[in-house]
Design a protein around this motif. Sequence first.
Motif, PDB file in Angstrom:
ATOM      1  N   HIS A  16       0.854  -1.197   0.000  1.00  0.00           N
ATOM      2  CA  HIS A  16       0.000   0.000   0.000  1.00  0.00           C
ATOM      3  C   HIS A  16       0.890   1.248   0.000  1.00  0.00           C
ATOM      4  CE1 HIS A  16      -2.889  -2.903   1.929  1.00  0.00           C
ATOM      5  NE2 HIS A  16      -3.639  -2.390   0.984  1.00  0.00           N
ATOM      6  N   GLU A  17       0.407   2.275  -0.643  1.00  0.00           N
ATOM      7  CA  GLU A  17       1.020   3.598  -0.598  1.00  0.00           C
ATOM      8  C   GLU A  17      -0.071   4.615  -0.295  1.00  0.00           C
ATOM      9  OE1 GLU A  17       4.864   4.054  -3.315  1.00  0.00           O
ATOM     10  OE2 GLU A  17       3.114   3.506  -4.504  1.00  0.00           O
ATOM     11  N   VAL A  18       0.149   5.396   0.751  1.00  0.00           N
ATOM     12  CA  VAL A  18      -0.848   6.368   1.196  1.00  0.00           C
ATOM     13  C   VAL A  18      -0.166   7.729   1.308  1.00  0.00           C
ATOM     14  CG1 VAL A  18      -2.395   7.038   3.071  1.00  0.00           C
ATOM     15  CG2 VAL A  18      -2.170   4.627   2.444  1.00  0.00           C
ATOM     16  N   PRO A  19      -0.746   8.789   0.756  1.00  0.00           N
ATOM     17  CA  PRO A  19      -0.141  10.118   0.903  1.00  0.00           C
ATOM     18  C   PRO A  19      -0.110  10.540   2.379  1.00  0.00           C
ATOM     19  CG  PRO A  19      -1.837  10.109  -0.806  1.00  0.00           C
ATOM     20  CD  PRO A  19      -1.966   8.814  -0.073  1.00  0.00           C
ATOM     21  N   ALA A  20       1.011  11.072   2.806  1.00  0.00           N
ATOM     22  CA  ALA A  20       1.080  11.619   4.166  1.00  0.00           C
ATOM     23  C   ALA A  20       0.221  12.875   4.237  1.00  0.00           C
ATOM     24  CB  ALA A  20       2.517  11.947   4.537  1.00  0.00           C
ATOM     25  N   ALA A  21      -0.364  13.101   5.399  1.00  0.00           N
ATOM     26  CA  ALA A  21      -1.234  14.259   5.581  1.00  0.00           C
ATOM     27  C   ALA A  21      -0.445  15.555   5.395  1.00  0.00           C
ATOM     28  CB  ALA A  21      -1.873  14.223   6.958  1.00  0.00           C
TER      29      ALA A  21
END
Length: 458
Positions: A16-21
Amino acid sequence: MTTLTSRNPTTGRIAHEVPAATDEQVEAVLDRAENAFSDWAAAGFDERARVLRAVAAQLRDNVDAYSALMTEEMGKPVTEARGEVGKAAWAAEHYAEHAAAYLADEHIASDATSSYVQYLPLGPVLGVLPWNAPFWLAFRFCAPTLMAGNTAIMKHDSNVPGCAAAIADAFAAVGAPEGVFQNLPVTTDQVEGVIRDPRIRAVSFTGSDRAGSIVAATAAGEIKPAVLELGGSDPCIVLADADLPAAAETTALSRIINAGQSCIAAKRVIVERAVHDEFVELLAEQLQGFKVGDPADEDTRVGPIAREDQRKNLHEQVVASIEAGATRVLGGEIPEGEGYFYPVTLLTDVTAEMTVCAEETFGPVAVVLAADAADHAVAIANDTPYGLGASVWTTAERGEAMARRIEAGQVAVNGIVKTDPRLPSGGVKRSGYGRELGPHGIREFVNAQQVWVGPARE
């Protein structure tokens, strides 16, 4: 754009790859937590319990989906992952049932007509969590925090962004009020600013003692309470009068749960010399029976190490200890092939200065030290900067007496060291401070407000 990336440790490929806030998103999360606080605190125990029970049901109804996320992101064997989801639900249910009693007003006689202590929520609480038990540790933090009337912000490890999002989605799925529980996908560099933000009233941290010291210093600098559950090098003492087969079976299980990636695993097995050789044979037999392999396989007992760098560090600890004189009975060699697997390993002739004793080992590596007698065993057990958990195998009466001499936050006599929503858990020395779980855990993030009602009595 900075992303939080998890790799499937079974294959080494990205899961998974999730943009950092962004800073703006962080600000919005903090605002929502603060805005939700007053209504959540006023909602009372019954309404808060309704939400927690609904979340628990959501976990139980979707156990296979949640457990598959853990297996994919950090390599937990699927059978263990299912158990973890159930245990997380149990924590929510336990605090839904018992929070009101745990936080009931405590009347104390004084010169007042009436005097008592009432336990009031503080506000938004930040939980900074590790990857090794993504669902359980999240609910160990949030269940008591929320039932006390606080709002909760979860900063999960960047290694498990899918699990973190799924936990937040579980709250949304049952209609929890906006801002009561939120996932905050930020980088490590962003955490300090969140801790320092005046809207955050307290911090719960689980992780290494190195990172814990930074969190503690930051929170202290803002005069905010913190609970720290840090590393461990837990001793398991086996005396000559122990039930050796039972001790070997439980010690082996304690060492390999979650591929040994547990703070409270039995890491230093201290065996009275009179039964040392017999116990080592029994322990080796147990350890050899655990299947290492694909964590999605129902028969697998030991999955991969969560990250490649952690496997490398573990192997270096093993090699350094063998070079220093430890005897390799089992394992100790990195296998060929994809993934971050490490074999179940057993070292004997280990001494306190060797790396596998001086440092925390996070993997399926059991080490055995010999002790001359019970007093010597206790001295070895306490010869560590850590003090999280410990176990003792002997008669019950003798074990209870020894527990008072062991420098650890919890001691299991003739059993496995584990966390339980009903009982407090935490450490001493470099293993941290404060307590989680049980009645003690829910009182960490409350205002124990004294109320004195006059007139004064003669």
